[in-house]
Design an enzyme around this catalytic site. Structure first.
Site, PDB file in Angstrom:
ATOM      1  CG  HIS A 191      -2.100  -1.008   0.870  1.00 28.51           C
ATOM      2  ND1 HIS A 191      -2.084  -2.288   1.354  1.00 28.51           N
ATOM      3  CD2 HIS A 191      -3.195  -0.918   0.071  1.00 28.51           C
ATOM      4  CE1 HIS A 191      -3.143  -2.932   0.890  1.00 28.51           C
ATOM      5  NE2 HIS A 191      -3.840  -2.129   0.111  1.00 28.51           N
ATOM      6  NE  ARG A 298      -6.142   0.178  -2.488  1.00 27.60           N
ATOM      7  CZ  ARG A 298      -5.623   0.315  -3.711  1.00 27.60           C
ATOM      8  NH1 ARG A 298      -5.565   1.501  -4.271  1.00 27.60           N
ATOM      9  NH2 ARG A 298      -5.158  -0.732  -4.361  1.00 27.60           N
ATOM     10  CD  GLU A 435      -9.241  -8.163  -2.161  1.00 28.36           C
ATOM     11  OE1 GLU A 435      -8.267  -7.510  -2.554  1.00 28.36           O
ATOM     12  OE2 GLU A 435     -10.051  -7.716  -1.319  1.00 28.36           O
ATOM     13  CG  ASN A 458      -2.748  -4.809  -5.973  1.00 24.05           C
ATOM     14  OD1 ASN A 458      -2.301  -4.934  -7.099  1.00 24.05           O
ATOM     15  ND2 ASN A 458      -3.273  -3.679  -5.531  1.00 24.05           N
ATOM     16  CG  ASP A 459      -4.841  -8.487  -1.194  1.00 25.86           C
ATOM     17  OD1 ASP A 459      -3.789  -8.656  -0.555  1.00 25.86           O
ATOM     18  OD2 ASP A 459      -5.595  -7.524  -1.009  1.00 25.86           O
ATOM     19  CB  CYS A 506      -9.802  -2.276  -8.924  1.00 26.04           C
ATOM     20  SG  CYS A 506     -10.023  -3.424  -7.570  1.00 26.04           S
TER      21      CYS A 506
HETATM   22  C1  PEP Z   1      -6.060  -5.643  -4.658  1.00 24.92           C
HETATM   23  O1  PEP Z   1      -5.838  -6.440  -3.751  1.00 24.92           O
HETATM   24  O2  PEP Z   1      -5.732  -5.832  -5.848  1.00 24.92           O
HETATM   25  C2  PEP Z   1      -6.733  -4.371  -4.367  1.00 24.92           C
HETATM   26  C3  PEP Z   1      -7.091  -3.559  -5.326  1.00 24.92           C
HETATM   27  O3  PEP Z   1      -6.924  -4.046  -3.064  1.00 24.92           O
HETATM   28  P1  PEP Z   1      -5.757  -3.478  -2.128  1.00 24.92           P
HETATM   29  O4  PEP Z   1      -4.571  -3.154  -2.973  1.00 24.92           O
HETATM   30  O5  PEP Z   1      -6.297  -2.283  -1.424  1.00 24.92           O
HETATM   31  O6  PEP Z   1      -5.512  -4.622  -1.190  1.00 24.92           O
HETATM   32 MG    MG Z   2      -6.791  -6.194  -1.854  1.00 23.01          MG
END
Ligand code: PEP
Ligand code: MG
Length: 583
Positions: A191, A298, A435, A458-459, A506
């Protein structure tokens, strides 16, 4: 001159002076003192040294009393260093002969000594280096006293160098003074990295140990395009980077113009490109960059950096602010994703047992465990939805039961608002983030229950490949090009297509130009990206046809090595849009 490499997470080039955030956030002031002040500075150094010695003695006595003599022995070593005539002489010489400030001189000498110990090849001596760094911190605390400077008190532009920056520290960086930052740890989709992009500050993370080489005030170059940190650049390198900086700026400015207008492929398919935000204020950056809406808000960032509980009105006002900028376009609000690397001050007590935060109480799990918190946020969302085109989604959903439970709370909130005759919109779309691999595997089943999907790569990547997204030690395992990740993303896109529900990506994957043709070829028609990436992504979309993208995707499916897929996608990107690649 030293050149270190790290993970490039936010593009751009910065040239400036180092501001080192040590473990205690000390900033060592600029190096020199006037000739007249030399004697008083030497005295100041000696006084600080005496105070440190007294402090160590007191700790030694206390430890002897509570734990016994053996444990107190470590302080003997500390005292030996404080009273080492050779070290003291070296520091004094730098103050007297080179007119360096005591802080700067002490830091230089002690760090050099610590590094020598580290490299002697003896484990015991290498561990003593940690004592020297401790000593340096104590000495600086005494020398700087009230003058200790913190990140929030910057008055001149600097380049921030730190072991780590938390997401809330990063969120608090003032782009007016922070030209760029580099951290020893951190991963590409942490993040902290995402926020650097949002703030448009050039940044690199995961550089590995480098702070021991820097005291503060040195000239630094951060190359956020190629992940380079240059300490003490020579004249030729500085000039070379001044040119690169200028080139990046003018290219960036030219690209910004490309954000406005629709993103339509050469064969006429319109693609929606929305922006990701963490704070309501970023909505204006999204419009500036040409976002078609907000694809991910977020909302947990409302909590970070504050101990205070947030009220329904705090949430409501934040959402209204976004709607003011996007009165008609879709605004996708994600309910709180606290936990992992985002723990509000007021919730620290929940995480004291040292459990693995990424696999622990996070996101929707927190909302379902603390329903009052969840209901407060949902009330604000439903009330704000009267004033715009809001949709809501739940993060980190891992089972159908969990989604149903969240939906039940949502219905309860609608009923409460109804009973209380509070104006709200009960008919908004309710979706989920995909995710967690279990959600991607069960995408077809989920598609029957949700109004839309948003894929959080991302996750999804970290949970599929068991590689922490924030840990540079495993960054080579964290790979968006891995065929297993592509398989899961494709699965979700196909499930959404078959159920005829909207789906977006996203996660950072869709902000990376290299992946965009592939995602379009898999059937994606809506992306949500870092605001500053919008113009590039739109322009790239305008230069490809869906047919080309489908062919590209078919070829990518045949490759079974992440490395081959990545090379293939890079090559294709150069073929489609060579001018969009950052140098
Ligand atoms: C993700 O996990 O891709 C996502 C968009 O959420 P974050 O990056 O806030 O965990
Ligand atoms: Mg995430």
């Amino acid at each position: 001159m030293q050149i270190k490499t790290g993970i490039a997470v936010s593009p751009g080039v910065a040239i400036g002076r180092a501001f080192v955030l040590g473990a205690e956030d000390f900033r060592i002031p600029d190096g020199s003192v006037s000739v007249d002040a030399v004697e008083s500075e030497v005295t100041r150094f000696k006084t600080a040294l005496r105070n440190v010695d007294e402090e160590i003695k007191a700790n030694e006595a206390l430890t002897t009393q509570h734990l016994g003599k053996e444990y107190a022995a470590i302080f003997k070593a500390h005292r030996q260093f404080v009273n080492d005539p050779k070290l003291i002489e070296q520091i004094e010489t730098l103050i007297r002969e080179q007119h360096q400030s005591p802080e700067f001189a002490a830091s230089q000498v002690l760090r050099k000594f610590a590094k020598e110990l580290q490299h002697l090849g003896d484990k015991y001596l290498a561990e003593r280096a940690a004592d020297i760094f401790d000593l340096e911190r104590s000495l600086l605390r005494h020398l700087l006293g009230e003058k200790r400077e913190e990140l929030s008190h910057l008055t001149v532009p600097v380049i921030v160098l730190a072991h780590n920056l938390t997401p809330s520290e990063t969120a608090g960086l003032n782009p007016k003074y922070v030209q760029a930052f580099a951290t020893e740890v951190g991963g590409s989709t942490s993040h902290t990295a995402i926020l650097a992009g949002a703030l448009e500050i050039p940044a690199i993370v995961g550089v590995g140990e480098f702070l021991t080489d820097i005291s503060g005030g040195e000239m630094i170059i951060i190359d956020g395009n190629n992940g380079r940190l240059i300490i003490g650049p020579d004249q030729a390198t500085q000039e070379q980077y001044q040119v690169a900086q200028e080139r990046f700026r003018s290219k960036h400015q030219a690209l910004q113009k490309l954000g406005s207008g629709q993103a339509i492929t050469t064969d006429g398919t319109e693609i929606t490109v929305c922006g990701n935000i963490e704070f309501p204020e970023e909505a204006t950056s999204c419009t500036k960059h040409g976002a078609d809406g907000i694809g991910l808000y977020r909302t947990e960032f409302l909590y970070l950096g504050s101990m205070r509980e947030r009220t329904e009105d705090d949430h409501y006002q934040a959402y209204l602010k976004v709607l003011k900028t996007f009165p008609e376009a879709t605004v996708t609000i994600r309910t709180l994703d606290v936990g992992a690397d985002k723990i509000p001050g007021g919730m620290m007590h929940l995480y004291k047992d040292g459990s693995n935060p990424e696999l622990g109480l996070r996101s929707i799990r927190v909302s379902l465990a603390c329903t009052d918190l969840f209901k407060t946020q949902l009330r604000a969302i439903l009330r704000a939805a009267v004033h715009g085109n809001i949709r809501v989604m739940f993060p980190l959903v891992s089972s159908i039961a969990e989604f149903r439970q969240a939906k039940m709370v949502y219905r309860d909130v609608c009923e409460d608002l109804e009973d209380q005759k509070i104006e709200h919109n009960p008919d908004i779309q309710v979706g989920m983030m995909v995710e967690v691999p279990s959600a991607a595997i069960m995408a077809e089943e989920f598609a029957r229950e949700v109004d839309f999907f948003s894929i959080g790569t991302n996750d999804l990547i970290q949970y599929t490949l068991a590689a922490d997204r924030s840990d540079p030690l495993v960054s080579k395992y964290y790979n968006a090009s891995d065929p297993s990740v592509l398989y899961l993303v494709r699965r979700v896109l196909f499930a959404a297509r078959d159920a005829d529900i909207p789906v977006s990506v996203c996660g950072q994957m869709s902000s990376e130009p290299m992946f965009v043709p592939l995602l379009l070829g898999m059937g994606l028609r809506e992306l949500s990206v870092t605001p500053q990436a919008i113009p590039v992504i739109k322009e790239l979309i305008r230069s490809v046809s869906i047919r080309d993208c489908e062919e590209l995707a078919t070829k990518a499916y045949d490759l079974d090595l992440a490395r081959d897929i990545e090379n293939f996608l890079r090559g294709e990107l150069i073929r489609f849009s060579p001018e969009l690649i950052n140098e």
